[in-house]
Design a protein around this motif. Sequence first.
Motif, PDB file in Angstrom:
ATOM      1  N   LYS A  91      65.131  64.477  29.919  1.00 50.83           N
ATOM      2  CA  LYS A  91      64.718  63.128  30.294  1.00 50.83           C
ATOM      3  C   LYS A  91      65.250  62.829  31.689  1.00 50.83           C
ATOM      4  N   PHE A  92      64.376  62.410  32.574  1.00 54.81           N
ATOM      5  CA  PHE A  92      64.751  62.121  33.957  1.00 54.81           C
ATOM      6  C   PHE A  92      64.829  60.618  34.192  1.00 54.81           C
ATOM      7  N   SER A  93      65.778  60.230  35.027  1.00 51.00           N
ATOM      8  CA  SER A  93      65.848  58.867  35.550  1.00 51.00           C
ATOM      9  C   SER A  93      66.011  58.988  37.057  1.00 51.00           C
ATOM     10  N   TRP A  94      65.029  58.463  37.806  1.00 48.40           N
ATOM     11  CA  TRP A  94      64.991  58.628  39.253  1.00 48.40           C
ATOM     12  C   TRP A  94      65.468  57.383  39.980  1.00 48.40           C
ATOM     13  N   GLU A 229      73.517  57.574  26.086  1.00 47.83           N
ATOM     14  CA  GLU A 229      73.242  57.294  24.682  1.00 47.83           C
ATOM     15  C   GLU A 229      73.220  55.803  24.397  1.00 47.83           C
ATOM     16  N   GLN A 230      74.194  55.059  24.936  1.00 45.92           N
ATOM     17  CA  GLN A 230      74.254  53.626  24.656  1.00 45.92           C
ATOM     18  C   GLN A 230      73.470  52.786  25.657  1.00 45.92           C
ATOM     19  N   MET A 231      73.199  53.325  26.836  1.00 45.77           N
ATOM     20  CA  MET A 231      72.435  52.583  27.843  1.00 45.77           C
ATOM     21  C   MET A 231      71.444  53.506  28.551  1.00 45.77           C
ATOM     22  N   PRO A 232      70.429  53.988  27.852  1.00 44.80           N
ATOM     23  CA  PRO A 232      69.474  54.898  28.501  1.00 44.80           C
ATOM     24  C   PRO A 232      68.796  54.232  29.683  1.00 44.80           C
ATOM     25  N   PRO A 233      68.821  54.866  30.848  1.00 46.11           N
ATOM     26  CA  PRO A 233      68.219  54.265  32.047  1.00 46.11           C
ATOM     27  C   PRO A 233      66.700  54.354  32.040  1.00 46.11           C
ATOM     28  N   GLU A 234      66.084  53.573  32.905  1.00 41.80           N
ATOM     29  CA  GLU A 234      64.629  53.617  33.067  1.00 41.80           C
ATOM     30  C   GLU A 234      64.236  54.916  33.770  1.00 41.80           C
ATOM     31  N   HIS A 235      62.960  55.282  33.638  1.00 44.47           N
ATOM     32  CA  HIS A 235      62.486  56.489  34.311  1.00 44.47           C
ATOM     33  C   HIS A 235      62.587  56.339  35.823  1.00 44.47           C
TER      34      HIS A 235
END
Length: 279
Positions: A91-94, A229-235
């Motif tokens: 999973k990527f967050s840019w 895990e507790q704060m998954p970032p936006e893509h």
Amino acid sequence: MTPNNSDRDNGISMNSINELIGRRIKHAREKLELTQAELSERLGFKDRQTLAAIEAGQRKVTAEELVRAVQVLKVDIDFFTDGFRLIGEGKFSWRAARETTENLLSEFEERAGRWVATYRRLGEIQGVKTTVLRPHLALTERSSFEEAAGAGDALGVEWELGDKPALALERAIETNMGALVLYVDAPKGISGAACQLPGLNTILINRRELEGRRNYDLAHEAFHLLTWEQMPPEHKELTESNHRGKGRHKRVEQLADNFAAALLMPERALGPLWQARDG
């Protein structure tokens, strides 16, 4: 007993190959918004359970079935078999400018996924051991900015980053987080990214950016990996703080900002400088 060629291919077990193909069939199916029942019918399976077993890596796909899957899912054969690509995993967050389009991110993510997958595959060939256990920060969306800054300051002490944390941060992340740090030539507008991948979390940094920006992005993306895990970032996270919107998304980024600032500019280093200035 030593596995023969039918059991292993260049160090990859048959179970791993089945899991790889199954995971990618599931990814392609979901991308086309097909249910298991719908795809099963198109592939000529008698029931949905056959496809479910394939997607779970519990059943081998025959050559004829794989060719049919290529036709139905409209992909090439490498889509299912190329171990040097990330498909259906990771999973990527840019961190990117507001004008950066999703098409550009998607195209670059494909390239970045190949780099990460290549590092992972070479590590497997060399017998490098990985673990799914990763350190994390005890922070949530309810945490205060002071708590985020305190976590950054404390982590700098724990990792022994010294009075100039930026100089030691990359190695500390690789050593203490088991993460891969890659400096890459990214398109204009893309500063970096965090990639959550079991066994090989990765941080990508645009090496064309100024040094200060690179250091900040490194600390910022480390925060996301430590709190995924507790704060998954936006893509896509905007580099411009004044365009981050409202609510949860903005809150997480503000926590990351406070953490990164304290990690790179700890009070233990700034205090003496401030006192010397007054003197």
